[in-house]
Design a protein around this motif. Structure first.
Motif, PDB file in Angstrom:
ATOM      1  N   GLU A 195       0.807  -1.225   0.000  1.00 61.95           N
ATOM      2  CA  GLU A 195       0.000   0.000   0.000  1.00 61.95           C
ATOM      3  C   GLU A 195       0.833   1.264   0.000  1.00 61.95           C
ATOM      4  OE1 GLU A 195      -3.217   0.140   2.720  1.00 61.95           O
ATOM      5  OE2 GLU A 195      -3.732  -1.971   2.472  1.00 61.95           O
ATOM      6  N   GLY A 196       2.065   1.173   0.446  1.00 60.51           N
ATOM      7  CA  GLY A 196       2.898   2.362   0.444  1.00 60.51           C
ATOM      8  C   GLY A 196       4.127   2.196   1.314  1.00 60.51           C
ATOM      9  N   VAL A 197       4.871   3.307   1.431  1.00 56.80           N
ATOM     10  CA  VAL A 197       6.064   3.366   2.277  1.00 56.80           C
ATOM     11  C   VAL A 197       5.685   4.124   3.543  1.00 56.80           C
ATOM     12  CG1 VAL A 197       8.418   4.232   2.477  1.00 56.80           C
ATOM     13  CG2 VAL A 197       7.625   3.274   0.300  1.00 56.80           C
ATOM     14  N   ARG A 198       5.670   3.417   4.660  1.00 53.91           N
ATOM     15  CA  ARG A 198       5.193   4.013   5.908  1.00 53.91           C
ATOM     16  C   ARG A 198       6.354   4.470   6.785  1.00 53.91           C
ATOM     17  NH1 ARG A 198       1.393   0.614   9.969  1.00 53.91           N
ATOM     18  NH2 ARG A 198       3.331  -0.553  10.287  1.00 53.91           N
ATOM     19  N   PHE A 199       6.171   5.645   7.373  1.00 49.62           N
ATOM     20  CA  PHE A 199       7.130   6.173   8.340  1.00 49.62           C
ATOM     21  C   PHE A 199       6.473   6.204   9.708  1.00 49.62           C
ATOM     22  CE2 PHE A 199       8.722  10.344  10.251  1.00 49.62           C
ATOM     23  CZ  PHE A 199       9.776   9.736  10.907  1.00 49.62           C
ATOM     24  N   ARG A 200       7.161   5.677  10.697  1.00 45.51           N
ATOM     25  CA  ARG A 200       6.658   5.736  12.069  1.00 45.51           C
ATOM     26  C   ARG A 200       7.823   5.868  13.045  1.00 45.51           C
ATOM     27  NH1 ARG A 200       6.714   0.510  14.666  1.00 45.51           N
ATOM     28  NH2 ARG A 200       7.254  -1.173  13.218  1.00 45.51           N
ATOM     29  N   ILE A 201       7.499   6.309  14.241  1.00 48.03           N
ATOM     30  CA  ILE A 201       8.496   6.487  15.291  1.00 48.03           C
ATOM     31  C   ILE A 201       8.130   5.577  16.450  1.00 48.03           C
ATOM     32  CG2 ILE A 201       9.591   8.123  16.879  1.00 48.03           C
ATOM     33  CD1 ILE A 201       8.778  10.349  14.900  1.00 48.03           C
ATOM     34  N   GLU A 202       9.098   4.848  16.932  1.00 46.25           N
ATOM     35  CA  GLU A 202       8.873   3.888  18.012  1.00 46.25           C
ATOM     36  C   GLU A 202       9.793   4.232  19.175  1.00 46.25           C
ATOM     37  OE1 GLU A 202      10.045  -0.680  18.127  1.00 46.25           O
ATOM     38  OE2 GLU A 202       8.243  -0.384  16.913  1.00 46.25           O
ATOM     39  N   PHE A 203       9.264   4.195  20.398  1.00 44.65           N
ATOM     40  CA  PHE A 203      10.061   4.459  21.590  1.00 44.65           C
ATOM     41  C   PHE A 203      10.550   3.138  22.169  1.00 44.65           C
ATOM     42  CE2 PHE A 203       6.697   7.927  22.039  1.00 44.65           C
ATOM     43  CZ  PHE A 203       7.402   8.789  21.227  1.00 44.65           C
ATOM     44  N   PHE A 204      11.773   3.139  22.696  1.00 51.69           N
ATOM     45  CA  PHE A 204      12.266   1.948  23.377  1.00 51.69           C
ATOM     46  C   PHE A 204      13.146   2.360  24.551  1.00 51.69           C
ATOM     47  CE2 PHE A 204      15.597   2.963  20.384  1.00 51.69           C
ATOM     48  CZ  PHE A 204      16.782   2.574  20.988  1.00 51.69           C
ATOM     49  N   GLN A 205      13.237   1.456  25.526  1.00 48.38           N
ATOM     50  CA  GLN A 205      14.002   1.709  26.737  1.00 48.38           C
ATOM     51  C   GLN A 205      15.392   1.124  26.568  1.00 48.38           C
ATOM     52  OE1 GLN A 205      12.321   3.447  29.003  1.00 48.38           O
ATOM     53  NE2 GLN A 205      13.896   3.635  30.570  1.00 48.38           N
ATOM     54  N   PHE A 206      16.417   1.956  26.767  1.00 49.65           N
ATOM     55  CA  PHE A 206      17.806   1.517  26.668  1.00 49.65           C
ATOM     56  C   PHE A 206      18.454   1.792  28.021  1.00 49.65           C
ATOM     57  CE2 PHE A 206      22.264   1.765  25.240  1.00 49.65           C
ATOM     58  CZ  PHE A 206      22.338   0.605  24.514  1.00 49.65           C
ATOM     59  N   GLY A 207      18.319   0.821  28.954  1.00 47.40           N
ATOM     60  CA  GLY A 207      18.752   1.065  30.326  1.00 47.40           C
ATOM     61  C   GLY A 207      17.838   2.089  30.981  1.00 47.40           C
ATOM     62  N   MET A 235       1.766   7.442  10.440  1.00 52.14           N
ATOM     63  CA  MET A 235       0.877   7.032  11.527  1.00 52.14           C
ATOM     64  C   MET A 235       0.557   8.242  12.408  1.00 52.14           C
ATOM     65  SD  MET A 235       2.711   3.402  12.494  1.00 52.14           S
ATOM     66  CE  MET A 235       1.321   2.751  13.386  1.00 52.14           C
ATOM     67  N   THR A 236      -0.704   8.654  12.426  1.00 46.31           N
ATOM     68  CA  THR A 236      -1.133   9.806  13.202  1.00 46.31           C
ATOM     69  C   THR A 236      -2.315   9.436  14.091  1.00 46.31           C
ATOM     70  OG1 THR A 236      -2.836  10.681  11.690  1.00 46.31           O
ATOM     71  CG2 THR A 236      -0.537  11.210  11.185  1.00 46.31           C
ATOM     72  N   ASP A 237      -2.834  10.452  14.809  1.00 44.48           N
ATOM     73  CA  ASP A 237      -4.006  10.232  15.653  1.00 44.48           C
ATOM     74  C   ASP A 237      -5.257   9.928  14.821  1.00 44.48           C
ATOM     75  OD1 ASP A 237      -3.636  12.984  14.803  1.00 44.48           O
ATOM     76  OD2 ASP A 237      -5.464  13.423  15.907  1.00 44.48           O
ATOM     77  N   GLU A 238      -5.216  10.238  13.535  1.00 46.12           N
ATOM     78  CA  GLU A 238      -6.353   9.976  12.649  1.00 46.12           C
ATOM     79  C   GLU A 238      -6.218   8.642  11.921  1.00 46.12           C
ATOM     80  OE1 GLU A 238      -6.324  13.338  10.096  1.00 46.12           O
ATOM     81  OE2 GLU A 238      -6.959  14.752  11.655  1.00 46.12           O
ATOM     82  N   GLY A 239      -5.191   7.857  12.270  1.00 47.19           N
ATOM     83  CA  GLY A 239      -4.930   6.592  11.595  1.00 47.19           C
ATOM     84  C   GLY A 239      -3.752   6.745  10.635  1.00 47.19           C
ATOM     85  N   THR A 240      -3.587   5.772   9.776  1.00 50.14           N
ATOM     86  CA  THR A 240      -2.531   5.845   8.763  1.00 50.14           C
ATOM     87  C   THR A 240      -3.013   6.728   7.618  1.00 50.14           C
ATOM     88  OG1 THR A 240      -1.725   3.628   9.322  1.00 50.14           O
ATOM     89  CG2 THR A 240      -1.090   4.518   7.180  1.00 50.14           C
ATOM     90  N   VAL A 241      -2.345   7.857   7.442  1.00 53.07           N
ATOM     91  CA  VAL A 241      -2.760   8.820   6.418  1.00 53.07           C
ATOM     92  C   VAL A 241      -1.788   8.775   5.248  1.00 53.07           C
ATOM     93  CG1 VAL A 241      -3.848  10.325   8.108  1.00 53.07           C
ATOM     94  CG2 VAL A 241      -1.473  10.706   7.515  1.00 53.07           C
ATOM     95  N   ILE A 242      -2.299   9.151   4.070  1.00 52.48           N
ATOM     96  CA  ILE A 242      -1.505   9.136   2.842  1.00 52.48           C
ATOM     97  C   ILE A 242      -0.965  10.529   2.569  1.00 52.48           C
ATOM     98  CG2 ILE A 242      -1.535   8.708   0.356  1.00 52.48           C
ATOM     99  CD1 ILE A 242      -3.757   6.708   0.804  1.00 52.48           C
ATOM    100  N   ARG A 243       0.329  10.601   2.294  1.00 52.36           N
ATOM    101  CA  ARG A 243       0.961  11.859   1.911  1.00 52.36           C
ATOM    102  C   ARG A 243       1.430  11.737   0.458  1.00 52.36           C
ATOM    103  NH1 ARG A 243       2.430  14.166   6.967  1.00 52.36           N
ATOM    104  NH2 ARG A 243       0.481  13.982   8.125  1.00 52.36           N
ATOM    105  N   ASN A 244       1.098  12.713  -0.349  1.00 54.60           N
ATOM    106  CA  ASN A 244       1.605  12.715  -1.716  1.00 54.60           C
ATOM    107  C   ASN A 244       3.116  12.910  -1.697  1.00 54.60           C
ATOM    108  OD1 ASN A 244      -0.967  12.454  -2.894  1.00 54.60           O
ATOM    109  ND2 ASN A 244      -1.324  14.656  -2.708  1.00 54.60           N
ATOM    110  N   VAL A 245       3.812  12.088  -2.464  1.00 55.88           N
ATOM    111  CA  VAL A 245       5.270  12.139  -2.453  1.00 55.88           C
ATOM    112  C   VAL A 245       5.772  13.523  -2.857  1.00 55.88           C
ATOM    113  CG1 VAL A 245       7.367  11.159  -3.440  1.00 55.88           C
ATOM    114  CG2 VAL A 245       5.421   9.679  -2.951  1.00 55.88           C
ATOM    115  N   GLU A 246       5.106  14.130  -3.810  1.00 53.06           N
ATOM    116  CA  GLU A 246       5.563  15.461  -4.269  1.00 53.06           C
ATOM    117  C   GLU A 246       5.377  16.531  -3.204  1.00 53.06           C
ATOM    118  OE1 GLU A 246       1.435  14.604  -6.075  1.00 53.06           O
ATOM    119  OE2 GLU A 246       3.340  13.566  -5.774  1.00 53.06           O
ATOM    120  N   ASP A 247       4.539  16.258  -2.191  1.00 51.14           N
ATOM    121  CA  ASP A 247       4.323  17.248  -1.134  1.00 51.14           C
ATOM    122  C   ASP A 247       5.290  17.094   0.027  1.00 51.14           C
ATOM    123  OD1 ASP A 247       2.194  18.361  -2.513  1.00 51.14           O
ATOM    124  OD2 ASP A 247       0.706  17.059  -1.563  1.00 51.14           O
ATOM    125  N   LEU A 248       6.064  16.006   0.042  1.00 58.59           N
ATOM    126  CA  LEU A 248       6.973  15.773   1.164  1.00 58.59           C
ATOM    127  C   LEU A 248       8.088  16.811   1.219  1.00 58.59           C
ATOM    128  CD1 LEU A 248       7.384  11.877   1.156  1.00 58.59           C
ATOM    129  CD2 LEU A 248       5.923  13.275   2.611  1.00 58.59           C
TER     130      LEU A 248
END
Length: 393
Positions: free
Chosen positions: A135-147, A196-209
Motif C-alpha cells: 500500500e505504500g512506504v510508511r514512516f513511524r516512530i517507536e520508543f524503546f528503553q535503553f537502560g 501514523m497519526t491520531d487519525e490513523g494511517t494517512v496518505i501523503r503525496n510524495v511530491e508534497d513531502l
C-alpha cells in the motif's frame, strides 16, 4: 487504535535501492551484543567468585582474652546477593543470545519482496509478495528503553495489511535526514508515503513531502484551525514574552516504564542503606573492594536515574524558529531547533509499541518530538497552535 506494526530487530538498517535485487539482514547489532554479553558474563563471574570465596562465615572479633566472638547474623544472607547477581548476569546473556538467534532477511527486487523470518524457537517462516501489492512506504516512530534512557527508533517500512509481509527499509536512532529517506524510498519504489497519526494511517503525496508547511497551507492542503477562544489545556502552561512564546508541561508525567525505574531505584537504595547500616554494626556484607564498587556504582546509578526521570520538555517559539528544550533539575539543555521556513509538517503521531501519542515537528533534515506522555486532546491543541505560529510567523 490498532496498527499493523511488527517488531524490527535492528537499530541501524538500510536497504539500498541503487542496485536491485538487493538484500539485508535485520537483527541485533554486534555493537550492542558484544558489550552486553561481556557485562552479563562479568556479573556471573563476580557472583560465582563471591559465592565460592567471599563471605566466609559470620563476621567475628576477638575479645581481650583472645576468644573469638561471633556477631549477630547479617541483615542479608551473603548467598542471596550472590545468586541475584548471577541470575541477573545469566538473564542478560541468555536474552542477548536469543536476540541474536532471531532475525529477518529481506530480499527486494524490482517486482517482488521476500522475507525470511527466523524466530528463537520453531521453523523459519518464508513469505513472498509482489511489490505492487504493497500500500505504500510508511514512516513511524517507536520508543524503546535503553537502560535508564528513553530513545527513539525511526522506522521506514514497506506497508502491507498482512503484518507478516511488512518489510523494513530503513531504521535509525537518529532523526537526521529521516524525512529525506522517506521521500527517497517512496519515489524509488513508486509508492504512496504513509504516516501514523491520531487519525490513523494517512496518505501523503510524495511530491508534497518536500514542500514547506507554509506552502501547504497556502495551497489549502493543510488548514490553520487555531481558535484563540479555545481554552489552554490543563496539563500545559503558556508563557508569552516579548521575543518568544513558551509551551511547557505543568508537572512531571510518568508512565509504567518510569514507575519500574523508581521501583529499581528504591530497591537499590534500600540495599545500599541496609549494607551501610550493617557495616556500622560490624556486619561486613562484602569485602572492602567490592563494597566500594557497590556503594560508588550504586549511588552513581541512583543519581543518574533520578536526574533523567526529573525532566520536562518545553517548546520555545521565536520569531524565526522553534526550539525543543530539555529542562532538568539544575539546568536546561537545547535539544534541537528548526527554522520556521524549513518546517514541512506538524502532526500528532502515534507509536503502536507503547500506544503513546506525541507531536512531531519535521523538516527535510530533522524531526523534533514533544509531549510523549500528554493527553491526545492537549497534543492536538499544541499542533494547531504551532501551525498557526509557523504560518503567521
Amino acid at each position: 487504535m490498532k496498527f499493523n506494526a511488527p517488531d524490527h530487530f535492528s537499530h541501524s538498517f538500510e536497504l539500498k535501492l541503487e542496485h536491485l535485487p538487493t538484500k539485508k539482514s535485520d537483527r541485533i547489532a554486534l555493537s550492542i551484543l558484544y558489550p552486553g554479553l561481556f557485562f552479563g558474563a562479568i556479573l556471573v563471574v563476580l557472583g560465582l567468585y563471591e559465592f565460592f570465596n567471599g563471605f566466609k562465615g559470620n563476621p567475628s572479633f576477638f575479645d581481650i582474652s583472645g576468644n573469638e566472638q561471633v556477631l549477630i547474623d547479617p541483615i542479608m544472607k551473603p548467598w542471596v546477593f550472590d545468586w541475584v547477581i548471577i541470575a541477573l548476569g545469566a538473564w542478560i546473556v541468555v536474552s542477548l543470545i536469543f536476540s541474536y538467534i532471531r532475525y529477518k532477511k529481506i530480499f527486494l527486487s524490482k517486482d517482488n519482496v521476500e522475507i525470511i523470518h527466523r524466530p528463537v524457537f520453531g521453523k523459519k517462516q518464508h513469505v513472498k509478495e509482489k511489490l505492487q501489492n504493497y500500500e505504500g512506504v510508511r514512516f513511524r516512530i517507536e520508543f524503546f528503553q535503553f537502560g535508564f534512557l528513553n530513545k527513539n527508533k525511526y522506522i521506514i517500512e514497506l506497508y502491507h495489511k498482512n503484518k507478516n509481509k511488512i518489510a523494513p527499509l530503513y531504521i535509525s536512532t537518529s532523526d537526521k535526514k529521516i524525512r529525506r529517506m522517506w521521500e527517497y524510498y517512496a519515489k524509488g519504489l513508486n509508492l504512496p508515503a504513509l504516516f501514523m497519526t491520531d487519525e490513523g494511517t494517512v496518505i501523503r503525496n510524495v511530491e508534497d513531502l518536500d514542500k514547506s508547511l507554509q506552502e501547504l497551507v497556502k495551497k489549502g492542503l493543510i488548514e490553520n484551525k487555531y481558535d484563540d477562544s479555545v481554552p489552554l489545556p490543563p496539563s500545559l502552561a503558556l508563557v508569552r514574552k516579548q521575543d518568544k512564546t513558551v509551551i511547557k508541561s505543568r508537572k512531571f508525567v510518568w508512565d509504567a516504564y518510569n514507575f519500574m525505574t523508581w521501583f529499581g531505584i528504591i530497591l537499590l537504595g534500600g540495599f545500599i542503606f541496609c549494607s551501610a547500616l550493617s557495616d556500622e554494626f560490624g556486619l561486613n556484607i562484602t569485602n572492602s573492594f567490592w563494597k566500594n564498587i557497590l556503594y560508588g556504582g550504586g549511588m552513581a546509578l541512583i543519581l543518574l536515574a533520578v536526574w533523567l526521570l526529573c525532566r520536562k520538555d518545553k517548546i520555545v517559539i521565536k520569531p524565526h524558529k522553534i526550539i525543543i528544550i530539555h529542562k532538568f533539575m539544575l539546568f536546561s539543555h537545547k535539544n534541537c531547533e528548526i527554522n520556521k521556513d524549513d518546517i514541512e509538517s506538524i502532526d500528532v503521531a502515534f507509536d503502536p509499541s507503547t500506544e503513546r501519542y506525541f507531536v512531531t515537528i519535521s523538516s527535510d533534515s530533522k524531526t523534533m518530538i514533544f509531549g510523549k506522555k500528554l493527553p491526545i486532546e492537549d497534543l492536538k491543541w499544541v499542533k494547531t497552535f504551532l501551525i498557526h505560529k509557523v504560518v503567521r510567523k
